[in-house]
Motif scaffolding. Structure first.
Motif, short mmCIF file in Angstrom:
data_model
loop_
_atom_site.label_atom_id
_atom_site.label_comp_id
_atom_site.label_asym_id
_atom_site.label_seq_id
_atom_site.Cartn_x
_atom_site.Cartn_y
_atom_site.Cartn_z
N LYS A 1 74.14 50.43 -1.36
CA LYS A 1 73.04 51.12 -1.65
C LYS A 1 73.27 52.35 -2.50
CE LYS A 1 68.52 52.47 0.35
NZ LYS A 1 67.76 52.68 1.51
N TYR A 2 73.97 53.43 -1.81
CA TYR A 2 74.21 54.85 -2.45
C TYR A 2 75.42 54.90 -3.39
CZ TYR A 2 70.44 55.68 0.87
OH TYR A 2 69.26 55.79 1.40
N SER A 3 76.11 53.96 -3.48
CA SER A 3 77.29 53.76 -4.23
C SER A 3 78.42 54.63 -3.77
CB SER A 3 77.06 54.21 -5.71
OG SER A 3 76.37 53.09 -6.31
N LYS B 1 74.45 69.53 -5.06
CA LYS B 1 73.60 69.00 -4.19
C LYS B 1 73.31 69.40 -2.75
CE LYS B 1 73.01 64.91 -7.21
NZ LYS B 1 73.57 63.48 -7.23
N PHE B 2 74.47 69.70 -2.35
CA PHE B 2 74.59 70.30 -0.85
C PHE B 2 73.60 71.47 -0.80
CE2 PHE B 2 77.02 73.55 1.59
CZ PHE B 2 76.77 73.32 2.91
N MET B 3 73.87 72.46 -1.72
CA MET B 3 73.18 73.66 -1.71
C MET B 3 71.48 73.44 -2.16
SD MET B 3 74.94 76.04 -0.77
CE MET B 3 73.86 77.41 -1.19
N ASP B 4 71.28 72.28 -2.98
CA ASP B 4 70.14 71.98 -3.07
C ASP B 4 69.29 71.94 -1.91
OD1 ASP B 4 70.25 72.57 -5.65
OD2 ASP B 4 70.53 70.50 -6.33
N ALA C 1 67.75 75.08 -0.88
CA ALA C 1 66.91 75.35 -1.73
C ALA C 1 65.43 74.58 -1.54
CB ALA C 1 67.16 75.27 -3.27
N ASN C 2 65.52 73.49 -0.97
CA ASN C 2 64.31 72.70 -0.60
C ASN C 2 63.67 73.16 0.66
OD1 ASN C 2 64.27 70.86 -2.96
ND2 ASN C 2 65.91 69.76 -2.00
N LEU C 3 64.63 73.58 1.68
CA LEU C 3 64.08 74.04 3.00
C LEU C 3 63.10 75.29 2.34
CD1 LEU C 3 67.40 73.63 5.19
CD2 LEU C 3 65.04 72.63 5.50
N GLY C 4 63.67 76.15 1.53
CA GLY C 4 63.07 77.20 1.14
C GLY C 4 61.68 76.89 0.51
N LYS C 5 61.28 75.58 0.17
CA LYS C 5 60.10 75.19 -0.35
C LYS C 5 59.23 74.72 0.77
CE LYS C 5 62.10 74.09 -4.80
NZ LYS C 5 62.53 73.15 -5.56
N GLN C 6 59.64 75.10 2.17
CA GLN C 6 58.92 74.45 3.09
C GLN C 6 58.79 73.15 3.48
OE1 GLN C 6 58.02 77.08 5.35
NE2 GLN C 6 58.93 78.24 3.64
N ASP D 1 63.09 65.54 4.38
CA ASP D 1 62.37 65.60 3.04
C ASP D 1 63.69 66.34 2.03
OD1 ASP D 1 60.50 63.95 3.62
OD2 ASP D 1 58.96 65.32 3.42
N SER D 2 63.78 67.58 2.60
CA SER D 2 64.99 68.49 1.80
C SER D 2 66.41 67.68 1.64
CB SER D 2 65.21 69.86 2.50
OG SER D 2 63.98 70.63 2.74
N PHE D 3 66.75 66.86 2.54
CA PHE D 3 68.02 66.28 2.55
C PHE D 3 67.92 65.18 1.38
CE2 PHE D 3 71.30 63.39 3.55
CZ PHE D 3 72.56 64.25 4.21
N GLU D 4 66.83 64.60 1.56
CA GLU D 4 66.73 63.02 0.79
C GLU D 4 66.31 63.75 -0.72
OE1 GLU D 4 64.43 58.89 0.24
OE2 GLU D 4 63.98 60.01 1.73
N THR D 5 65.49 64.55 -0.97
CA THR D 5 65.23 65.08 -2.32
C THR D 5 66.45 65.70 -3.27
OG1 THR D 5 63.09 65.75 -1.80
CG2 THR D 5 64.03 66.90 -3.76
N ALA D 6 67.44 66.43 -2.30
CA ALA D 6 68.52 66.88 -2.87
C ALA D 6 69.70 65.87 -3.12
CB ALA D 6 69.20 68.12 -1.87
N THR D 7 69.62 64.85 -2.25
CA THR D 7 71.07 64.10 -2.12
C THR D 7 70.79 62.47 -2.55
OG1 THR D 7 70.61 63.18 -0.06
CG2 THR D 7 72.02 65.52 -0.36
N GLY D 8 69.42 62.44 -2.50
CA GLY D 8 69.09 61.00 -2.88
C GLY D 8 69.27 59.91 -1.86
N VAL D 9 69.64 60.56 -0.57
CA VAL D 9 70.12 59.63 0.60
C VAL D 9 69.15 60.16 1.75
CG1 VAL D 9 71.92 59.02 2.25
CG2 VAL D 9 72.45 59.64 -0.07
N GLU D 10 68.62 58.88 2.19
CA GLU D 10 67.64 59.22 3.50
C GLU D 10 68.54 59.65 4.54
OE1 GLU D 10 64.87 55.78 4.69
OE2 GLU D 10 65.12 55.06 2.61
N LEU D 11 67.87 60.62 5.23
CA LEU D 11 68.65 61.37 6.19
C LEU D 11 69.12 60.22 7.33
CD1 LEU D 11 69.93 63.99 7.71
CD2 LEU D 11 67.46 64.17 8.77
N THR D 12 68.44 59.35 7.85
CA THR D 12 68.53 58.49 8.67
C THR D 12 69.97 57.46 8.31
OG1 THR D 12 66.98 56.90 7.88
CG2 THR D 12 66.45 58.44 10.09
N ASP D 13 69.96 57.21 7.00
CA ASP D 13 70.96 56.38 6.37
C ASP D 13 72.28 57.34 6.37
OD1 ASP D 13 69.30 54.26 6.14
OD2 ASP D 13 69.18 54.81 3.80
N PHE D 14 72.24 58.47 6.02
CA PHE D 14 73.38 59.36 6.35
C PHE D 14 73.86 59.31 7.69
CE2 PHE D 14 74.94 63.51 7.27
CZ PHE D 14 76.28 63.59 6.49
#
Length: 385
Positions: free
Chosen positions: A95-97, A340-343, A346-351, A356-369
């Motif tokens: 799914k995530y290659s 992407k790790f640093m992103d 940055a997303n956490l800084g957007k509240q 959500d911060s994890f998935e937006t930055a990496t494209g991977v759902e946290l539960t899948d990670f």
């Protein structure tokens, strides 16, 4: 009388005596026509000239068939767009290659290469680091702190600090308190920071303004000998906390209510160990990583899932977020890279929430990670038991 005139008058007289038949007369049933077989359409009927006895007349006529109009096709309405059906993947790796690792060496090497590539670039030039070291502080430690903090300060991208960054390497509480006041911290802040000296922690971060090192604790426990690698990694580790604070603000706490502690302490440990390796003090591949593995395999941690490393209570039987968090960070960086790790920060800084911060930055759902990490824990050297 002139012969020509007489001839003309005879022809005219003959012409006038003939019956008048209009070749353009409209056809009607029974009417005279001129030639059998010809037709004429009048008022929606087709009349045919036929012979009736010795006469040629129009028949009764046949109604002209009206052409059936070809209906204009009714446009077929375009169906409303429907969401693309999610592809069915055999595994999350597909799914995530991501390439499912079969050994820790490939993951460690990939993460190390990506860290080296990242810190080889200067992204921040305006951070000023001021080191205040009390007389008697070990100069080897002072050198590690200076070089490690400066590497992380220049290589990483983060919001600009509002003041010079202060690193205090102290021995006694009174000196530490005085030094903070002299460098612009208010009295209450200085007292709170100094109050932690002598309580066991060799170092700590004061948001994005300062790091502190307790030379008294380090000396008492002979940490420069007994935990030399731990001391080497502290410079990058503690300054990276300042980077985290700069992005996110004070959103992390020991309870992990906003950010799981594996992500608050694991990344600084990974960065600290990689920094020590990059500067040539100790190899991450052969030494640094093993430190994280050893902490992950402690009895209090090895039976737990990564997703359970939420709090950092400090008790002897608590999950250690440092080691398992560092290995999880290595696994993440190896697959998505440092940017992407640093992103995520940055997303956490957007509240945004951590998930959500994890998935937006990496494209991977946290539960899948979490699921993929648990699948390969044994291959990463930290089997769950």
């Amino acid at each position: 009388m002139n012969k020509r005139l007489i001839t003309f008058l005879l022809i005219l007289s003959l012409f006038l005596s003939l019956p008048l038949i209009s070749i353009n007369a409209a056809a009607k049933a029974g009417g005279t026509c001129s030639k059998a077989g010809i037709t004429s359409v009048v008022s929606g009927k087709t009349y045919t000239c036929i012979k009736s006895g010795k006469k040629l007349v129009w028949n009764k006529g046949v109604a002209v068939a009206k052409p059936t109009p070809t209906p204009t096709p009714t446009p077929t309405p375009t169906p409303a767009a429907t969401p693309t059906t999610a592809a069915n993947y055999a595994t999350l790796w597909e799914k995530y290659s991501w390439v499912k690792p079969t050994s820790s060496s490939s993951v460690a090497s990939a993460a190390t290469d990506k860290f080296k590539g990242y810190v080889a670039v200067t992204r921040t030039n305006d951070t000023v680091i001021k080191i205040a070291a009390q007389d008697g502080a070990d100069q080897t430690l002072v050198g590690w702190v200076k070089d490690g903090a400066n590497l992380v300060a220049k290589a990483f991208d983060y919001p600009k600090f509002s003041q010079p960054f202060l690193v205090v390497i102290g021995i006694d509480r009174a000196w530490v308190e005085k030094t903070y006041i002299e460098n612009g911290f208010n009295v209450d802040e200085a007292k709170d920071i100094a109050a932690n000296f002598g309580k066991g922690s060799p170092a700590g971060a004061v948001d994005n303004r300062s790091n502190t090192y307790d030379m008294g604790v380090i000396t008492k426990n002979k940490m420069l000998v007994n935990d030399k690698l731990g001391m080497m990694q502290m410079a990058g580790h503690e300054f990276f906390h300042a980077v985290q604070f700069s992005w996110t603000g004070p959103i992390a706490d020991a309870s992990g209510s906003k950010v799981p502690n594996w992500f608050w302490e694991g990344p600084p440990t990974f960065v600290g160990l990689q920094t020590a390796s990059y500067l040539g003090w100790a190899s991450y591949i052969t030494e640094g990583r093993q430190m994280a593995v050893n902490r992950s395999n402690a009895d209090s941690t090895k039976s737990h899932l990564l997703s359970e490393a939420i709090e950092n209570t400090g008790s002897s039987d608590a999950i250690d977020p440092y080691g398992i968090g560092a290995i999880a960070t290595e696994f993440l960086v190896a697959n998505v890279g440092m940017e992407k790790f640093m992103d995520i920060h940055a997303n956490l800084g957007k509240q945004k929430s951590f998930a959500d911060s994890f998935e937006t930055a990496t494209g991977v759902e946290l539960t899948d990670f979490y699921t993929m990490f648990e699948e390969v824990r044994s291959d990463l050297g930290i089997p769950r038991s």
